[in-house]
Design a protein around this motif. Structure first.
Motif, mmCIF file in Angstrom:
data_model
loop_
_atom_site.group_PDB
_atom_site.id
_atom_site.type_symbol
_atom_site.label_atom_id
_atom_site.label_comp_id
_atom_site.label_asym_id
_atom_site.label_seq_id
_atom_site.Cartn_x
_atom_site.Cartn_y
_atom_site.Cartn_z
ATOM 1 N N THR A 50 -14.875 -2.630 4.651
ATOM 2 C CA THR A 50 -15.309 -3.296 6.653
ATOM 3 C C THR A 50 -15.224 -4.851 6.360
ATOM 4 O OG1 THR A 50 -16.903 -1.428 6.399
ATOM 5 C CG2 THR A 50 -17.229 -2.659 8.527
ATOM 6 N N SER A 51 -15.556 -4.887 5.373
ATOM 7 C CA SER A 51 -15.441 -6.543 5.557
ATOM 8 C C SER A 51 -14.485 -6.582 5.030
ATOM 9 C CB SER A 51 -16.409 -6.568 3.809
ATOM 10 O OG SER A 51 -15.409 -8.136 3.181
ATOM 11 N N LEU A 52 -12.966 -6.446 4.202
ATOM 12 C CA LEU A 52 -12.076 -6.437 4.249
ATOM 13 C C LEU A 52 -11.136 -6.233 5.651
ATOM 14 C CD1 LEU A 52 -10.651 -5.089 1.488
ATOM 15 C CD2 LEU A 52 -10.435 -7.618 1.813
ATOM 16 N N PHE A 53 -11.917 -5.526 6.525
ATOM 17 C CA PHE A 53 -11.354 -5.673 8.616
ATOM 18 C C PHE A 53 -11.329 -6.138 9.036
ATOM 19 C CE2 PHE A 53 -12.466 -4.183 12.643
ATOM 20 C CZ PHE A 53 -10.592 -3.514 12.887
ATOM 21 N N GLN A 54 -12.441 -7.218 8.707
ATOM 22 C CA GLN A 54 -13.375 -8.416 9.482
ATOM 23 C C GLN A 54 -12.515 -9.561 9.109
ATOM 24 O OE1 GLN A 54 -15.204 -10.650 8.303
ATOM 25 N NE2 GLN A 54 -16.334 -11.722 10.366
ATOM 26 N N ILE A 55 -11.867 -9.171 7.928
ATOM 27 C CA ILE A 55 -11.460 -10.805 7.189
ATOM 28 C C ILE A 55 -9.833 -10.461 7.583
ATOM 29 C CG2 ILE A 55 -10.173 -11.225 5.180
ATOM 30 C CD1 ILE A 55 -12.883 -10.472 3.102
ATOM 31 N N LEU A 56 -9.386 -9.195 8.086
ATOM 32 C CA LEU A 56 -8.010 -9.032 8.447
ATOM 33 C C LEU A 56 -8.329 -10.210 9.881
ATOM 34 C CD1 LEU A 56 -5.032 -8.256 8.643
ATOM 35 C CD2 LEU A 56 -5.757 -5.614 9.055
ATOM 36 N N MET A 100 -4.965 -6.354 4.499
ATOM 37 C CA MET A 100 -4.186 -5.673 5.153
ATOM 38 C C MET A 100 -3.744 -3.880 3.863
ATOM 39 S SD MET A 100 -2.594 -4.909 7.641
ATOM 40 C CE MET A 100 -1.455 -3.699 7.844
ATOM 41 N N THR A 101 -3.877 -4.135 3.257
ATOM 42 C CA THR A 101 -3.171 -3.199 2.066
ATOM 43 C C THR A 101 -4.421 -3.657 1.677
ATOM 44 O OG1 THR A 101 -1.918 -5.398 0.464
ATOM 45 C CG2 THR A 101 -2.504 -3.176 -0.573
ATOM 46 N N GLY A 102 -6.175 -3.428 1.644
ATOM 47 C CA GLY A 102 -6.782 -2.986 1.244
ATOM 48 C C GLY A 102 -7.452 -1.923 2.408
ATOM 49 N N VAL A 103 -7.192 -2.592 3.495
ATOM 50 C CA VAL A 103 -7.673 -1.845 4.215
ATOM 51 C C VAL A 103 -6.887 -1.109 4.905
ATOM 52 C CG1 VAL A 103 -7.991 -1.749 8.094
ATOM 53 C CG2 VAL A 103 -8.586 -3.466 6.459
ATOM 54 N N SER A 106 1.002 -1.188 0.090
ATOM 55 C CA SER A 106 -0.601 0.238 0.164
ATOM 56 C C SER A 106 0.623 1.194 0.198
ATOM 57 C CB SER A 106 -1.046 -0.259 1.375
ATOM 58 O OG SER A 106 -0.561 0.763 2.290
ATOM 59 N N VAL A 107 2.060 1.169 1.025
ATOM 60 C CA VAL A 107 2.960 2.843 0.394
ATOM 61 C C VAL A 107 3.717 2.373 -1.014
ATOM 62 C CG1 VAL A 107 5.520 3.524 0.969
ATOM 63 C CG2 VAL A 107 3.795 2.295 2.827
ATOM 64 N N VAL A 108 4.140 1.256 -1.364
ATOM 65 C CA VAL A 108 4.580 1.501 -3.107
ATOM 66 C C VAL A 108 3.253 1.947 -3.804
ATOM 67 C CG1 VAL A 108 5.236 -0.506 -4.532
ATOM 68 C CG2 VAL A 108 6.723 -0.136 -2.713
ATOM 69 N N ARG A 151 -7.701 5.328 4.330
ATOM 70 C CA ARG A 151 -7.442 7.010 3.980
ATOM 71 C C ARG A 151 -8.273 6.964 3.249
ATOM 72 N NH1 ARG A 151 -2.120 4.439 2.362
ATOM 73 N NH2 ARG A 151 -2.449 3.884 0.605
ATOM 74 N N ARG A 152 -8.760 6.358 2.913
ATOM 75 C CA ARG A 152 -10.079 6.884 2.207
ATOM 76 C C ARG A 152 -11.226 7.145 2.687
ATOM 77 N NH1 ARG A 152 -11.338 3.523 -2.466
ATOM 78 N NH2 ARG A 152 -9.037 2.802 -3.184
ATOM 79 N N LYS A 153 -11.657 6.868 3.818
ATOM 80 C CA LYS A 153 -12.242 6.652 4.952
ATOM 81 C C LYS A 153 -13.730 6.341 4.613
ATOM 82 C CE LYS A 153 -11.069 11.762 6.909
ATOM 83 N NZ LYS A 153 -9.473 10.988 7.010
ATOM 84 N N ALA A 154 -13.060 5.334 3.355
ATOM 85 C CA ALA A 154 -14.290 4.401 3.061
ATOM 86 C C ALA A 154 -14.349 2.841 4.446
ATOM 87 C CB ALA A 154 -14.342 3.992 2.049
#
Lengths: 256, 309
Positions: free
Chosen positions: B219-225, B66-69, A250-252, B74-77
């Protein structure tokens, strides 16, 4: 211990050899250790052997025949059969093959059927279907058992874990022979035994046993033992690595 | 180029794994689903032992979500409050699911339960979503708005149950009870099938609670993480079947694929988004149905139980 017992079993043959002047077998492996490293894709070993005879050995009209049986580590194998129940196919019946080798390869200098009768092959446990006759479920208790056993051999053959090469043993001279043993990458780690039998005219003359082992080395071995000995640490490390890579991406790729 | 996997105990082509995980990562980023329901069957198809596939995919799903979360944060979504409710419900469901899993394994019918659940679950969810997407598309063709306008006060009854809570990010004022219940069901299914459950959570939140899709995905990605991080450690401790080399390869492909998927999601309109996800889920269901209904080419199979060291 097992090896010692095996040696004891061959003692009579060895004694017989000393008195009746039968042939003796000498065998060697090209290596006793297959090492699994990170670029391992299987390996090949060679069995070398010599049929030793001296002046007093009886002359034989029949040619020498060699049969080599390689057995891998033993596990419980399960064979399942799918059957139709209503509209769907599910695993209905299963047979256990306890203490069966996960790797079993047989090589001979000419087709076994040409060397000896089917009864003799069964008696001496020669060939893929007969090699494990002492183990449970490998004997034909009923027609059903045979079906499961044949399926086991067939499916393991398609995975290259079982195999029969009817001309896998090559005689380099009258007495010197060699046979390649292919170890596929999927063959399990552990110790393997190699049984070498000498026949002439359908009669067993001598046998010899040797062995080799397949082990993980270097980083492969350290990772595998780490996963078992420090499983919590290993799990946490994997997760941290995963989260770190996720964060890194996500940084890259950050643009906004 | 081949590399030997220390836990799965077989060599595998590096490029193939990277390509595969990249493609699944793209889908995962596009739809906000973990991608486990695609990756696990694919790895098993490549001869990786099922236990290793399930456990290692858990690690890969944790990393790629993690990347998605982070992106959605950042996008406040991302609705952290809603995510918290989902996680706590999910934990209860996971424990129940593991108990059910072990009972079925004792009875020797685990494989059948898994296949049957894949078929029914995926066919029903995929079918419902496809039906809904098609209906919306037809309405658009006919010149009407894609779906009926929501009028104030017109809420399904379950949102009015006691213990109401306000979720600002999701624009939701709703009882916690049905949300937690949905999370329990997803935790249960996730533990039994070895999937994160995003493919049920995403449509569930959209259809039952009418939360905007953009927030649902984050939010779904957060739960999965959270669930998959726990699952990886649990698998590593209880059955030592996490392959760190395979996990790294899957992650390298997965996180990159997920980035592109997340970007593509922004250029996709809502209706085609639903349609594509529906078709994807339906096709996985069909794939398992074929296995169940078509006579097998070989009725026999050999199982080599996991190596006991």
């Amino acid at each position: 211990m097992r090896r010692f017992l095996a040696l004891l079993a061959f003692l009579p043959i060895a004694l017989a050899a000393a008195t009746a002047r039968a042939e003796t077998l000498i065998a060697a492996m090209s290596s006793h250790r297959v090492q699994i490293t990170s670029n391992y894709t299987g390996s090949q070993l060679t069995v070398f052997g010599l049929v030793e005879r001296d002046g007093r050995t009886v002359a034989r009209g029949d040619p020498y025949d060699i049969i080599i049986t390689v057995r891998g580590p033993r596990r419980m194998l399960l064979v399942r059969q799918k059957e139709r129940v209503g509209p769907i196919w599910i695993n209905r019946t299963q047979r256990r093959f306890p203490d069966s080798p996960v790797f079993l390869h047989v090589a001979s200098s000419r087709p076994i059927s040409a060397m000896m009768s089917e009864e003799a092959a069964q008696r001496d446990r020669i060939g893929l279907a007969n090699a494990e006759r002492t183990a449970g479920n490998w004997i034909d208790l009923d027609p059903g058992s045979a079906r499961f056993r044949d399926s086991l051999v067939r499916i393991m053959q398609s995975k290259d874990l079982y195999g029969y090469d009817e001309r896998g043993v090559t005689f380099l001279s009258n007495a010197l022979f060699s046979a390649p043993v292919d170890i596929p990458a999927t063959a399990p780690t552990g110790s393997y035994t190699v049984d070498i039998l000498l026949y002439a005219g359908g009669v067993p003359l001598a046998r010899q046993q040797t062995s080799f082992e397949v082990i993980k080395t270097g980083i492969e071995q350290r990772l595998a033992s780490g996963a078992y000995d420090w499983s919590l640490l290993y799990g946490l490390m994997t997760v941290l690595m995963a989260l770190f890579l996720g964060w890194g991406a996500s940084v890259v790729f950050r643009r906004d | 180029m081949q590399i030997y996997l220390p836990i799965a105990e077989l060599p595998i082509s590096v490029l193939m794994v990277l390509g595969l995980s990249g493609a699944v990562g793209f889908i995962s980023g596009l739809f906000g689903v973990g991608g486990g329901f695609l990756l696990t069957p694919l790895l098993i198809f490549l001869d990786i032992p099922p236990a290793v596939a399930v456990a290692t995919v858990a690690a890969q799903v944790a990393g790629s979500s993690m990347t998605g979360v982070l992106t959605y944060l950042r996008r406040k979504a991302l609705d952290l409050k809603l995510g918290g409710v989902l996680v706590s419900g999910g934990i209860v469901g996971t424990v129940l699911g593991v108990l059910f899993f072990n009972t079925m394994r004792r009875l020797g019918q685990l494989e059948l339960v898994i296949t049957l659940s894949y078929v029914t679950l995926f066919s029903i969810i995929g079918g419902l979503m496809l039906y809904d997407a098609l209906r919306a598309m037809l309405r658009v063709r006919a010149g009407k708005p894609a779906r009926r306008k929501r009028r104030g006060g017109m809420h399904p009854w379950w949102m009015g149950l006691p213990m109401r809570m306000r979720f600002h990010r999701s624009g939701l004022y709703c009882s916690v009870v049905p949300i937690a219940l949905l999370a329990v069901v997803i935790g249960f299914i996730g533990a039994v099938l070895g999937v994160g459950g995003g493919f049920i959570l995403v449509p569930g939140l959209i259809y039952f609670f009418r939360i905007p899709p953009a927030v649902v995905v984050g939010t779904s990605l957060f739960q999965i993480l959270v669930t998959m991080t726990g699952a990886t450690v649990l698998h590593a401790v209880t059955n030592q079947s996490v392959d760190i080399v395979l996990a790294t390869l899957l992650l390298l492909g997965g996180v990159i694929g997920a980035q592109f998927g997340g970007r593509a999601a922004r250029n996709l309109n809502v209706e085609s988004f639903r349609m594509l996800l529906a078709l994807l889920i339906l096709s996985v269901g069909m794939r398992f149905a074929i296995e169940l209904f078509i006579p097998p080419s070989d009725p026999f199979s050999v199982v080599v139980p996991e190596s006991a060291r």
